[in-house]
Design a protein around this motif. Structure first.
Motif, mmCIF file in Angstrom:
data_model
loop_
_atom_site.group_PDB
_atom_site.id
_atom_site.type_symbol
_atom_site.label_atom_id
_atom_site.label_comp_id
_atom_site.label_asym_id
_atom_site.label_seq_id
_atom_site.Cartn_x
_atom_site.Cartn_y
_atom_site.Cartn_z
ATOM 1 N N SER A 109 0.830 -1.228 -0.074
ATOM 2 C CA SER A 109 -0.245 0.186 -0.161
ATOM 3 C C SER A 109 1.099 1.331 -0.258
ATOM 4 O O SER A 109 0.619 2.341 -0.270
ATOM 5 N N MET A 110 2.166 1.225 0.591
ATOM 6 C CA MET A 110 3.279 2.327 0.639
ATOM 7 C C MET A 110 4.213 2.771 -0.633
ATOM 8 O O MET A 110 4.937 3.795 -1.176
ATOM 9 N N VAL A 111 3.951 0.876 -1.794
ATOM 10 C CA VAL A 111 4.648 1.799 -2.904
ATOM 11 C C VAL A 111 4.613 1.818 -3.747
ATOM 12 O O VAL A 111 2.752 2.095 -4.431
ATOM 13 N N THR A 112 5.100 2.962 -4.588
ATOM 14 C CA THR A 112 4.497 4.022 -6.079
ATOM 15 C C THR A 112 5.111 3.770 -6.860
ATOM 16 O O THR A 112 3.825 3.715 -7.749
ATOM 17 N N SER A 129 18.409 -6.442 -10.564
ATOM 18 C CA SER A 129 18.178 -5.843 -9.006
ATOM 19 C C SER A 129 16.654 -4.916 -9.849
ATOM 20 O O SER A 129 16.399 -4.217 -10.239
ATOM 21 N N ILE A 130 15.883 -4.719 -8.071
ATOM 22 C CA ILE A 130 14.135 -4.412 -8.297
ATOM 23 C C ILE A 130 14.170 -3.199 -6.876
ATOM 24 O O ILE A 130 14.613 -3.622 -5.333
ATOM 25 N N GLN A 131 14.966 -1.778 -7.307
ATOM 26 C CA GLN A 131 14.569 -0.660 -6.103
ATOM 27 C C GLN A 131 13.086 -0.380 -6.385
ATOM 28 O O GLN A 131 12.280 -0.381 -7.269
ATOM 29 N N VAL A 132 12.880 -0.592 -4.716
ATOM 30 C CA VAL A 132 11.249 -0.232 -4.410
ATOM 31 C C VAL A 132 10.888 1.176 -4.130
ATOM 32 O O VAL A 132 11.992 1.267 -3.045
ATOM 33 N N GLN A 133 10.343 2.107 -4.259
ATOM 34 C CA GLN A 133 10.206 2.962 -3.891
ATOM 35 C C GLN A 133 9.034 3.485 -3.444
ATOM 36 O O GLN A 133 7.989 2.648 -3.639
ATOM 37 N N THR A 134 8.611 3.582 -1.719
ATOM 38 C CA THR A 134 7.495 4.442 -1.261
ATOM 39 C C THR A 134 7.369 5.598 -1.084
ATOM 40 O O THR A 134 8.342 6.563 -1.882
ATOM 41 N N ALA A 135 5.928 5.864 -0.928
ATOM 42 C CA ALA A 135 6.073 7.079 -0.888
ATOM 43 C C ALA A 135 6.632 8.436 0.385
ATOM 44 O O ALA A 135 6.920 9.123 0.100
ATOM 45 N N ILE A 165 0.972 -4.427 -6.918
ATOM 46 C CA ILE A 165 0.561 -2.298 -6.537
ATOM 47 C C ILE A 165 -0.335 -1.735 -7.092
ATOM 48 O O ILE A 165 -1.004 -0.838 -6.739
ATOM 49 N N ARG A 166 -0.836 -2.261 -8.505
ATOM 50 C CA ARG A 166 -1.920 -2.272 -9.360
ATOM 51 C C ARG A 166 -2.817 -2.703 -8.866
ATOM 52 O O ARG A 166 -3.982 -2.382 -8.222
ATOM 53 N N GLY A 167 -3.325 -4.135 -7.756
ATOM 54 C CA GLY A 167 -3.841 -4.849 -7.581
ATOM 55 C C GLY A 167 -4.365 -3.474 -5.986
ATOM 56 O O GLY A 167 -5.296 -3.967 -5.524
ATOM 57 N N THR A 168 -3.268 -3.024 -5.312
ATOM 58 C CA THR A 168 -3.632 -2.406 -4.340
ATOM 59 C C THR A 168 -3.924 -0.891 -4.176
ATOM 60 O O THR A 168 -5.329 -0.801 -3.813
ATOM 61 N N THR A 169 -3.521 -0.411 -5.112
ATOM 62 C CA THR A 169 -4.420 0.475 -6.145
ATOM 63 C C THR A 169 -5.590 0.785 -5.883
ATOM 64 O O THR A 169 -7.037 1.786 -5.906
ATOM 65 N N ALA A 170 -6.258 -0.444 -7.130
ATOM 66 C CA ALA A 170 -7.341 -0.711 -7.671
ATOM 67 C C ALA A 170 -8.773 -1.232 -6.325
ATOM 68 O O ALA A 170 -9.412 -0.840 -6.095
#
Length: 195
Positions: A109-112, A129-135, A165-170
């Motif tokens: 829910s915090m991932v942007t 690598s995957i970097q995770v960006q949050t609010a 994250i698309r599922g979370t924002t939906a």
């Protein structure tokens, strides 16, 4: 306790090889610098001084490289052994550390956003690598809360995470704005009566 939907991922062993290659590159650059310095001294000094300074330069360079490898290799191996990622239904968990164990929880829910990162060595070894960006953009100052490094199937995982994250924002579309407004009015009423 981990649920059945938890996907646990460990960095690929090629991540270790990448780290060794980074150390080898640092060693090579150090040796080239020492060689350039030695060449300058050969051109500037007489025969007796050249030999003594050459031995000193190469002795220091060799000792520094040896100390770097002796310290770095065990740290890299232990870091790799203790590094683990878990993709749970509501969050990403990063477990890391050698002496101090850290568990970093990043709720979806915090991932942007997610950012794919593949250095020259990553591309050569087929990892990413995957970097995770949050609010909140983390405390690192880089804008990224966490990093999942040394992934073999980074493309597939990236798509899976973006879908989550698309599922979370939906799901936020189901929120009733009238209920939120009623709650804000109630908070305001309580604050005004408490003055």
């Amino acid at each position: 306790m981990r649920s059945d939907s938890t996907r646990t991922i460990r960095p690929d062993r090629r991540w270790l090889t990448k780290q060794y290659m980074v150390l080898a590159t640092i060693t090579a650059v150090t040796a080239l610098t020492a060689g350039a310095l030695h060449l300058i001294l050969v051109l500037a000094l007489d025969e007796a001084d050249r030999r003594d300074l050459g031995l000193l330069i190469w002795g220091i360079t060799g000792a520094a490289a040896l100390v770097m490898w002796v310290i770095a290799v065990p740290i890299i191996v232990l870091w790799h052994r203790n590094l683990e990622y878990a993709i749970e239904s509501q969050r990403i968990v990063i477990r890391k550390g050698i002496l101090t164990r850290i568990q970093q929880n990043i709720p979806f829910s915090m991932v942007t956003d997610f950012r794919l990162q593949r250095s020259l060595y990553d591309r050569a070894f087929g990892i990413g690598s995957i970097q995770v960006q949050t609010a909140g953009q983390g405390v690192t100052g880089t804008g990224y809360e966490g990093k999942l490094a040394g992934l073999e199937d980074w493309g597939e995982l990236h798509e899976d995470l973006r879908g989550r994250i698309r599922g979370t924002t939906a799901s936020t579309d189901d929120i009733d704005l009238g209920d939120i407004l009623d709650e804000i009015r109630e908070i305001r009423r309580v604050l005004e009566t408490s003055r």
